[in-house]
Design a protein around this motif. Structure first.
Motif, mmCIF file in Angstrom:
data_model
loop_
_atom_site.group_PDB
_atom_site.id
_atom_site.type_symbol
_atom_site.label_atom_id
_atom_site.label_comp_id
_atom_site.label_asym_id
_atom_site.label_seq_id
_atom_site.Cartn_x
_atom_site.Cartn_y
_atom_site.Cartn_z
ATOM 1 N N GLY A 291 31.818 57.626 -5.889
ATOM 2 C CA GLY A 291 33.020 58.475 -6.729
ATOM 3 C C GLY A 291 34.426 57.478 -7.445
ATOM 4 N N LEU A 292 33.965 55.921 -7.034
ATOM 5 C CA LEU A 292 34.457 54.961 -7.934
ATOM 6 C C LEU A 292 35.210 54.980 -8.863
ATOM 7 C CD1 LEU A 292 34.344 52.298 -4.867
ATOM 8 C CD2 LEU A 292 35.975 54.243 -4.753
ATOM 9 N N PRO A 293 36.125 54.859 -9.873
ATOM 10 C CA PRO A 293 36.034 54.485 -11.303
ATOM 11 C C PRO A 293 35.658 53.025 -11.109
ATOM 12 C CG PRO A 293 38.070 55.588 -10.483
ATOM 13 C CD PRO A 293 37.444 55.224 -9.175
ATOM 14 N N VAL A 294 35.287 52.587 -12.588
ATOM 15 C CA VAL A 294 33.891 51.054 -12.984
ATOM 16 C C VAL A 294 35.013 50.283 -13.931
ATOM 17 C CG1 VAL A 294 32.500 49.927 -13.113
ATOM 18 C CG2 VAL A 294 32.505 52.202 -11.140
ATOM 19 N N ILE A 295 35.838 49.031 -13.599
ATOM 20 C CA ILE A 295 36.155 48.091 -14.206
ATOM 21 C C ILE A 295 34.660 47.265 -14.690
ATOM 22 C CG2 ILE A 295 37.366 46.290 -15.177
ATOM 23 C CD1 ILE A 295 39.484 47.356 -13.048
ATOM 24 N N ASN A 296 34.128 47.764 -15.623
ATOM 25 C CA ASN A 296 32.606 46.243 -16.423
ATOM 26 C C ASN A 296 33.313 45.512 -17.581
ATOM 27 O OD1 ASN A 296 33.183 48.252 -18.536
ATOM 28 N ND2 ASN A 296 30.951 49.656 -17.906
ATOM 29 N N THR A 297 32.260 45.364 -18.116
ATOM 30 C CA THR A 297 32.436 44.573 -19.727
ATOM 31 C C THR A 297 31.824 44.468 -20.391
ATOM 32 O OG1 THR A 297 30.595 42.133 -19.023
ATOM 33 C CG2 THR A 297 33.256 41.972 -18.293
ATOM 34 N N ALA A 298 31.937 44.008 -21.449
ATOM 35 C CA ALA A 298 31.801 45.184 -22.848
ATOM 36 C C ALA A 298 30.241 44.152 -23.351
ATOM 37 C CB ALA A 298 32.453 45.359 -24.256
ATOM 38 N N LEU A 299 29.693 43.532 -22.157
ATOM 39 C CA LEU A 299 28.516 42.939 -22.802
ATOM 40 C C LEU A 299 27.895 43.385 -24.009
ATOM 41 C CD1 LEU A 299 27.042 41.418 -19.235
ATOM 42 C CD2 LEU A 299 27.921 40.475 -21.201
ATOM 43 N N PRO A 300 26.445 43.073 -24.712
ATOM 44 C CA PRO A 300 25.602 43.646 -25.652
ATOM 45 C C PRO A 300 24.225 44.712 -24.699
ATOM 46 C CG PRO A 300 25.281 41.291 -25.863
ATOM 47 C CD PRO A 300 26.179 41.871 -24.187
ATOM 48 N N THR A 301 24.764 44.698 -23.186
ATOM 49 C CA THR A 301 23.264 45.093 -22.594
ATOM 50 C C THR A 301 23.389 46.964 -21.924
ATOM 51 O OG1 THR A 301 24.528 44.640 -20.832
ATOM 52 C CG2 THR A 301 23.365 42.724 -22.106
ATOM 53 N N ALA A 302 22.822 47.102 -21.319
ATOM 54 C CA ALA A 302 23.190 48.525 -20.775
ATOM 55 C C ALA A 302 24.539 48.795 -19.829
ATOM 56 C CB ALA A 302 21.725 49.038 -19.662
ATOM 57 N N VAL A 303 25.130 47.736 -19.535
ATOM 58 C CA VAL A 303 26.140 48.115 -18.575
ATOM 59 C C VAL A 303 26.983 48.608 -18.696
ATOM 60 C CG1 VAL A 303 28.025 46.214 -17.549
ATOM 61 C CG2 VAL A 303 26.117 45.275 -17.099
ATOM 62 N N PRO A 304 27.236 48.568 -20.082
ATOM 63 C CA PRO A 304 29.176 49.542 -20.728
ATOM 64 C C PRO A 304 28.334 51.146 -21.532
ATOM 65 C CG PRO A 304 28.960 47.712 -22.209
ATOM 66 C CD PRO A 304 27.837 47.177 -21.093
ATOM 67 N N ASN A 310 36.683 54.462 -20.757
ATOM 68 C CA ASN A 310 37.999 55.644 -20.986
ATOM 69 C C ASN A 310 36.776 57.093 -20.333
ATOM 70 O OD1 ASN A 310 40.060 54.211 -21.604
ATOM 71 N ND2 ASN A 310 40.012 54.458 -23.554
ATOM 72 N N GLU A 311 36.182 56.662 -19.678
ATOM 73 C CA GLU A 311 35.397 58.013 -19.031
ATOM 74 C C GLU A 311 35.448 57.730 -17.731
ATOM 75 O OE1 GLU A 311 31.892 59.471 -21.357
ATOM 76 O OE2 GLU A 311 32.367 58.800 -23.389
ATOM 77 N N THR A 312 34.641 56.818 -17.097
ATOM 78 C CA THR A 312 34.424 56.949 -15.935
ATOM 79 C C THR A 312 35.275 55.420 -15.406
ATOM 80 O OG1 THR A 312 32.383 55.358 -16.627
ATOM 81 C CG2 THR A 312 32.122 57.547 -15.826
ATOM 82 N N GLY A 313 35.339 54.916 -16.297
ATOM 83 C CA GLY A 313 36.310 53.670 -15.928
ATOM 84 C C GLY A 313 36.923 52.922 -16.880
ATOM 85 N N LEU A 314 36.798 51.382 -17.148
ATOM 86 C CA LEU A 314 37.430 51.188 -18.885
ATOM 87 C C LEU A 314 36.657 49.646 -19.083
ATOM 88 C CD1 LEU A 314 41.454 50.700 -17.138
ATOM 89 C CD2 LEU A 314 40.211 51.616 -18.681
ATOM 90 N N THR A 315 36.782 49.623 -19.976
ATOM 91 C CA THR A 315 35.791 47.859 -20.769
ATOM 92 C C THR A 315 36.605 46.948 -21.440
ATOM 93 O OG1 THR A 315 33.940 49.199 -20.571
ATOM 94 C CG2 THR A 315 33.627 47.545 -21.539
ATOM 95 N N VAL A 316 36.033 46.008 -20.277
ATOM 96 C CA VAL A 316 37.103 44.990 -20.765
ATOM 97 C C VAL A 316 35.881 43.854 -21.795
ATOM 98 C CG1 VAL A 316 39.201 44.619 -19.324
ATOM 99 C CG2 VAL A 316 36.975 43.584 -18.778
ATOM 100 N N GLU A 317 36.621 42.364 -22.659
ATOM 101 C CA GLU A 317 35.729 41.786 -23.250
ATOM 102 C C GLU A 317 34.948 40.893 -21.856
ATOM 103 O OE1 GLU A 317 34.540 41.601 -26.487
ATOM 104 O OE2 GLU A 317 35.626 43.331 -26.000
#
Length: 369
Positions: A291-304, A310-317
């Motif tokens: 039940g934790l929101p996630v901040i991840n990165t916009a890698l060209p992989t499955a990570v984002p 804006n659904e389960t957390g935030l994605t940054v460069e």
């Protein structure tokens, strides 16, 4: 008579890593199914070989001189491979693992082959032209190739040569382990609250590998009114800026059994990876299940794809300190947004259950006969 399946992987528990955990989940899950007889062939990170039973799964660990450029150096693996494949119906390779690919190329066992393709080779890509003919030979021989996500299927140049063989099967974990706390977890949670106080707490989990983005995270954390828990990391593993040192909590090695308590102790999770070597980010699923929101990165992989912006957390460069800092401050100062992300995260985590993953592979195995 059960189908005999050999899981061929670089390393295996107690070595900690995403691939190792997935192979363990798959092997132990299949071992509980009377239709399958599963065993594992891997390599020791260094030192003598061994044979043992781990949670009911026979594991052969080949002797190794150590690891160079991410690959174990082992001669005995070739003999162990030849012996092991003679006793099974299906060889399940977890790639990339060049040593196993070479062993297959030299011996060419006439067995059914499935390949789980976890990631493209990134850090050693300068050596890939040498490895490519051997890998392609194995992939041509495989009945099925299972990328770990639809994203990997779409961006991998290697997989684009074998479209008819692709059967994507997303990775999975035992979700209930992270969503429901045991009495032991609650006791540990109480001790953490007593030791560290009220928070807020932000969680990072993983090995301090070059692609994890820990230096970027430290820079972004300057002046942040919270504490950062680095789960599985020791102070000696990283270079620590003096400005953030007072706000850091290093757990060192934590037992697999105790992991869920740390997720439930935190307010949200951050995966600041900067390189495509982070192909999936399985720790995101653990966080989402808790039940934790996630901040991840916009890698060209499955990570984002695993945790969506804006659904389960935030994605940054990747590597962008100011964006990462802004995302951290946003989640710290907007509790209602955190709650909304947390609710969606729990729901999305259901896509990544180990039960589903094991069931999908079981169907794939049976379809070969």
């Amino acid at each position: 008579e059960p189908l005999k399946i050999l899981q061929v992987t670089k390393l295996y528990t107690p070595w900690i890593g995403g691939v190792e955990r997935i192979v363990q989940e798959l092997s132990e899950g299949l071992r509980n199914d009377s239709r399958f007889d599963v065993r594992v062939l891997c390599v020791a990170s260094r030192g003598a070989g061994s044979s043992q039973i781990i949670n009911g799964v026979p594991v052969r660990r080949s002797a190794s001189f150590g690891i160079l450029f991410g690959m174990p150096l082992s001669l005995s693996f070739f003999l162990d491979f030849r012996r092991a494949v003679s006793e099974v119906d299906i060889i399940h390779f977890h790639e990339p693992f060049p040593l196993a690919t070479l062993a297959w190329f030299f011996f060419r066992p006439r067995k059914k082959i499935i390949v789980t393709y976890h990631a493209d080779i990134v850090r050693q890509r300068i050596l890939f032209p040498l490895y490519r003919p051997f890998l392609f030979s194995l992939l041509r021989a495989a009945s099925f190739i299972s990328p770990t996500s639809p994203v990997l299927q779409s961006y991998s140049l290697t997989l684009s040569h074998f479209p008819e063989k692709l059967r994507p099967i997303p990775l999975g974990i035992p979700l209930r382990k992270f969503s429901h706390l045991t009495e032991r977890h609650n006791e540990l949670l109480g001790k953490l609250k007593e030791r560290y106080g009220a928070g807020p707490f932000i969680l990072f989990a993983g090995r301090p590998a070059y692609y994890k983005g820990i230096p970027t995270l430290f820079e972004a954390f300057r002046g942040i009114p919270a504490r950062l828990i680095l789960l599985g990391v020791s102070e000696s593993d990283v270079t620590i800026p003096s400005a953030v040192r007072p706000n850091l909590i290093f757990t060192g090695k934590v037992s697999d059994e105790d992991l869920p308590a740390y997720y439930h102790f935190a307010d949200f999770f951050v995966l600041p990876s900067t390189k495509p070597a982070e192909a999936f980010g399985l720790v995101q699923v653990e966080a989402m299940a808790a039940g934790l929101p996630v901040i991840n990165t916009a890698l060209p992989t499955a990570v984002p794809w695993v945790s969506r912006h804006n659904e389960t957390g935030l994605t940054v460069e990747p590597g962008n300190v100011s964006e990462l800092r802004g995302a951290i401050l946003t989640l710290l100062t907007q509790p209602k947004l955190r709650e909304s992300f947390a609710c969606t995260a729990r729901e999305r985590a259901n896509l990544f259950s180990s039960d589903r993953m094991i069931s999908d592979y079981a169907k794939l195995y049976e379809s070969l006969f």
